[in-house]
Design an enzyme around this catalytic site. Structure first.
Site, mmCIF file in Angstrom:
data_model
loop_
_atom_site.group_PDB
_atom_site.id
_atom_site.type_symbol
_atom_site.label_atom_id
_atom_site.label_comp_id
_atom_site.label_asym_id
_atom_site.label_seq_id
_atom_site.Cartn_x
_atom_site.Cartn_y
_atom_site.Cartn_z
ATOM 1 N N ARG A 10 26.665 -2.807 -24.498
ATOM 2 C CA ARG A 10 26.367 -4.234 -24.320
ATOM 3 C C ARG A 10 25.820 -4.787 -25.640
ATOM 4 N NH1 ARG A 10 28.349 -6.276 -20.382
ATOM 5 N NH2 ARG A 10 27.261 -5.190 -18.743
ATOM 6 N N ARG A 66 20.010 -5.006 -4.946
ATOM 7 C CA ARG A 66 20.659 -3.748 -5.320
ATOM 8 C C ARG A 66 20.891 -2.855 -4.104
ATOM 9 N NH1 ARG A 66 20.576 -3.214 -10.724
ATOM 10 N NH2 ARG A 66 19.098 -4.449 -11.930
ATOM 11 N N LYS A 72 -1.431 -9.128 5.848
ATOM 12 C CA LYS A 72 -1.464 -9.026 7.318
ATOM 13 C C LYS A 72 -2.005 -10.289 7.985
ATOM 14 C CE LYS A 72 -1.897 -4.086 7.175
ATOM 15 N NZ LYS A 72 -2.516 -2.871 7.654
ATOM 16 N N ASN A 86 0.569 -6.268 11.682
ATOM 17 C CA ASN A 86 1.231 -5.359 10.739
ATOM 18 C C ASN A 86 2.671 -5.131 11.160
ATOM 19 O OD1 ASN A 86 0.663 -3.731 12.988
ATOM 20 N ND2 ASN A 86 0.771 -1.892 11.729
ATOM 21 N N ASP A 134 -1.541 -1.007 14.011
ATOM 22 C CA ASP A 134 -2.571 -0.220 13.300
ATOM 23 C C ASP A 134 -3.648 0.210 14.281
ATOM 24 O OD1 ASP A 134 -1.545 -0.364 10.759
ATOM 25 O OD2 ASP A 134 -2.660 -2.179 10.220
ATOM 26 N N MET A 171 -8.638 5.818 -2.914
ATOM 27 C CA MET A 171 -7.174 5.842 -2.999
ATOM 28 C C MET A 171 -6.750 6.195 -4.431
ATOM 29 S SD MET A 171 -4.643 2.910 -1.578
ATOM 30 C CE MET A 171 -4.562 1.683 -2.824
HETATM 31 P P1 NAP Z 1 -7.606 -5.717 3.244
HETATM 32 O O1 NAP Z 1 -7.293 -6.581 4.416
HETATM 33 O O2 NAP Z 1 -7.348 -6.237 1.888
HETATM 34 O O3 NAP Z 1 -9.164 -5.327 3.338
HETATM 35 C C1 NAP Z 1 -9.762 -4.515 2.383
HETATM 36 C C2 NAP Z 1 -11.221 -4.246 2.767
HETATM 37 O O4 NAP Z 1 -11.705 -3.277 1.859
HETATM 38 C C3 NAP Z 1 -12.121 -5.462 2.680
HETATM 39 O O5 NAP Z 1 -13.115 -5.355 3.676
HETATM 40 C C4 NAP Z 1 -12.736 -5.309 1.269
HETATM 41 O O6 NAP Z 1 -14.059 -5.841 1.191
HETATM 42 C C5 NAP Z 1 -12.835 -3.807 1.162
HETATM 43 N N1 NAP Z 1 -12.769 -3.344 -0.217
HETATM 44 C C6 NAP Z 1 -11.672 -3.347 -1.019
HETATM 45 N N2 NAP Z 1 -11.973 -2.803 -2.213
HETATM 46 C C7 NAP Z 1 -13.281 -2.445 -2.158
HETATM 47 C C8 NAP Z 1 -14.165 -1.832 -3.084
HETATM 48 N N3 NAP Z 1 -13.751 -1.469 -4.294
HETATM 49 N N4 NAP Z 1 -15.439 -1.608 -2.687
HETATM 50 C C9 NAP Z 1 -15.847 -1.954 -1.456
HETATM 51 N N5 NAP Z 1 -15.073 -2.550 -0.540
HETATM 52 C C10 NAP Z 1 -13.784 -2.787 -0.880
HETATM 53 O O7 NAP Z 1 -6.833 -4.316 3.341
HETATM 54 P P2 NAP Z 1 -6.378 -3.499 4.653
HETATM 55 O O8 NAP Z 1 -5.002 -3.892 5.034
HETATM 56 O O9 NAP Z 1 -7.448 -3.555 5.636
HETATM 57 O O10 NAP Z 1 -6.234 -2.034 4.054
HETATM 58 C C11 NAP Z 1 -7.360 -1.315 3.594
HETATM 59 C C12 NAP Z 1 -7.024 0.135 3.347
HETATM 60 O O11 NAP Z 1 -6.526 0.745 4.522
HETATM 61 C C13 NAP Z 1 -5.942 0.389 2.305
HETATM 62 O O12 NAP Z 1 -6.293 1.499 1.519
HETATM 63 C C14 NAP Z 1 -4.701 0.678 3.110
HETATM 64 O O13 NAP Z 1 -3.788 1.510 2.394
HETATM 65 C C15 NAP Z 1 -5.302 1.415 4.271
HETATM 66 N N6 NAP Z 1 -4.453 1.338 5.458
HETATM 67 C C16 NAP Z 1 -3.959 2.479 5.949
HETATM 68 C C17 NAP Z 1 -3.167 2.460 7.068
HETATM 69 C C18 NAP Z 1 -2.646 3.731 7.609
HETATM 70 O O14 NAP Z 1 -1.729 3.694 8.421
HETATM 71 N N7 NAP Z 1 -3.217 4.835 7.228
HETATM 72 C C19 NAP Z 1 -2.882 1.247 7.697
HETATM 73 C C20 NAP Z 1 -3.426 0.086 7.174
HETATM 74 C C21 NAP Z 1 -4.209 0.144 6.052
HETATM 75 P P3 NAP Z 1 -14.353 -7.416 0.932
HETATM 76 O O15 NAP Z 1 -14.318 -8.050 2.303
HETATM 77 O O16 NAP Z 1 -15.677 -7.429 0.310
HETATM 78 O O17 NAP Z 1 -13.238 -7.888 0.040
#
Ligand code: NAP
Length: 443
Positions: A1, A125, A231, A252, A269, A368
């Site tokens: 290209r 894709r 969500k 979710n 969830d 994580m």
């Molecule tokens: P979300 O709606 O964005 O909420 C995140 C939460 O975590 C909020 O309460 C936030 O606090 C807090 N947070 C984020 N970073 C932080 C930090 N550094 N220190 C202290 N608090 C913190 O996210 P979510 O959808 O609930 O997901 C949260 C986690 O769960 C992710 O790791 C995701 O991968 C996991 N998850 C897993 C599954 C599974 O099937 N295993 C399903 C769903 C989610 P603030 O309110 O202060 O912002």
């Protein structure tokens, strides 16, 4: 290209044309010439078309994806230049850009390769066989791309079931930002294949959720999983929301009604996580009656986002006493108010020891990958918990879970929740029983 079309060739045109002509003589199935050079190339061929080689005439836009009318004009110009196969590649600034490209490819009268570069363009894709695309491009090795956003051939064939996609395929996908880390496509596509279900499940990097649902409103887009941070926004886009999901304030799983085209929102969830925690008690022989093993327990939820709400609501529904520990205390208080519980700060959690035999559920992303050395709770207080759950599933064994196990707690992983919530989604997507054994094996 050539460099002037975004490539790396800096030589003269005659040598390039000679090389393309030689490829034709040697039996190449296709050669690709840019629209800008097509007229000159056809003159060079002087009416000769050796072999059965098809000529792709291509155009590349590294800045954006133009409006439909402009794309239509481009296709007409490529066709008029003498193309056997039309090709254009544009750049995705938003996943909704791809819809315009599908609109063009599905109506094109001659074979077309219409791709959108970049991660936001990935579905162009993956889904081109559904929307009339002639071919897609895959790389032999991850990262060794000839244009941004190309998947590997292995991903096309074995992760996304590319060969099985046809015009009747129903599209499913996970909406998130970021989203490429999600393992859901692997689960669902393997299960679709084993069940002989004509579905394709893709990663959907979405910036603006309402705009996404408005753009992809056809029945072809049949169901969606939603992950961070979408969500809550997804719930507000649904025409009808399951009462439990409404209480949690997050969905979710979104299904498009086959008959009415409406969007129905659910929260799986909640079921996935609570079932996994209940199972921990059952597996370890702590409880066995019909009453939930969570009933009467003090259940501490870290986080107040989508997963936090799901856990808090689920624990409350099972008769647990709920405590919310959140970074933003006001947000924690709000959730605690909804579930009739107490809110504490993250700092207080470090010395929280209200009673022994409590349940702890981390629903933040603390721990994580890549920040695997972080934990939301100091190890010294973990001995007060009987079961510790971590929603984080990458890595499977987080620092929190490792330390909880060392302190004698039973642990439940984010993977257990992920698998549980996926069972529910699969059944809602397909109407078929979830292949539980397969999901366990894959995860
Ligand atoms: P979300 O709606 O964005 O909420 C995140 C939460 O975590 C909020 O309460 C936030 O606090 C807090 N947070 C984020 N970073 C932080 C930090 N550094 N220190 C202290 N608090 C913190 O996210 P979510 O959808 O609930 O997901 C949260 C986690 O769960 C992710 O790791 C995701 O991968 C996991 N998850 C897993 C599954 C599974 O099937 N295993 C399903 C769903 C989610 P603030 O309110 O202060 O912002």
């Amino acid at each position: 290209r050539p460099i002037w079309e975004g490539g790396r060739y800096n030589g003269d045109e005659t040598s390039r044309f000679d090389a393309l002509r030689l490829a034709m003589d040697l039996g190449a199935n296709h050669i690709d010439i840019e629209l800008k050079a097509a007229h000159e190339f056809y003159s060079y061929l002087n009416g000769e078309r050796p072999g059965r080689c098809k000529i792709i005439v291509s155009s590349h836009n590294y800045d954006c994806t133009p409006e439909v009318e402009e794309l239509g004009n481009l296709v007409a110009r490529i066709q008029a230049a003498g193309a056997d196969i039309v090709k254009f590649a544009t750049t995705a600034l938003n996943i909704t850009d791809v819809a315009r490209v599908f609109q063009i490819s599905v109506h094109c009268q001659i074979p077309i390769i219409a791709l959108v570069m970049g991660e936001r363009g990935l579905i162009s894709r993956l889904l081109c066989p559904k929307f009339g695309g002639y071919l897609t491009f895959g790389t032999l090795e991850a990262g060794k791309v000839s244009a941004p956003g190309q998947p590997t051939i292995d991903e096309l064939l074995n992760l996304y079931n590319f060969r099985l996609i046809n015009t009747d395929t129903k599209i499913y996908g996970i909406i998130g930002k970021p989203v490429s880390q999600s393992k859901s496509p692997k689960l669902f596509n393997r299960a679709f294949k084993e069940d002989g279900y004509n579905g394709a499940y893709v990663h959907l990097l979405v910036d603006d959720v309402p705009q996404f649902f408005k753009t992809y409103a056809s029945p072809d887009f049949a169901g969606f999983s939603c992950t961070m941070p979408h969500k809550e926004a997804a719930l507000s886009c649904c025409d009808d929301v399951d009462p439990i999901a409404k209480s949690i304030g997050a969905v979710n799983c979104v299904i498009r009604g086959a008959n009415d085209g409406k969007l129905y929102g659910y929260n799986t969830d909640y079921i996935g996580a609570i079932c996994a925690i209940e199972n921990a008690f059952k597996v370890f022989g702590v409880a066995g009656s019909s009453r939930s093993p969570l009933s009467g327990k003090l259940f501490v939820v870290i986080g107040a986002g989508g997963a936090g709400r799901a856990l808090a609501y689920g624990a409350k529904a099972k008769g647990a006493r709920v405590v919310i520990a959140n970074r933003t205390l006001d947000r924690g208080r709000e959730l605690a108010g909804i579930v009739g519980g107490e809110a504490i700060s993250l700092a207080e959690l470090g010395s929280y020891r209200a009673e022994s035999g409590m349940i702890l559920a981390n629903t933040t992303s603390i721990g994580m990958a890549p920040r695997v050395e972080e934990s939301p709770v100091p190890k010294e207080v973990l001995k007060y918990y009987e079961v510790v759950f971590d929603a984080v599933y990458s890595p499977r064994m987080t620092r929190l879970l490792r330390e909880a196990e060392e302190c004698g707690a039973k642990i439940v992983t984010g993977l257990d929740m992920l698998i549980g919530q996926a069972y529910e989604q699969y059944e809602r997507f397909t109407g078929l029983p979830a292949p539980k054994q397969l999901f366990q094996e894959i995860m």
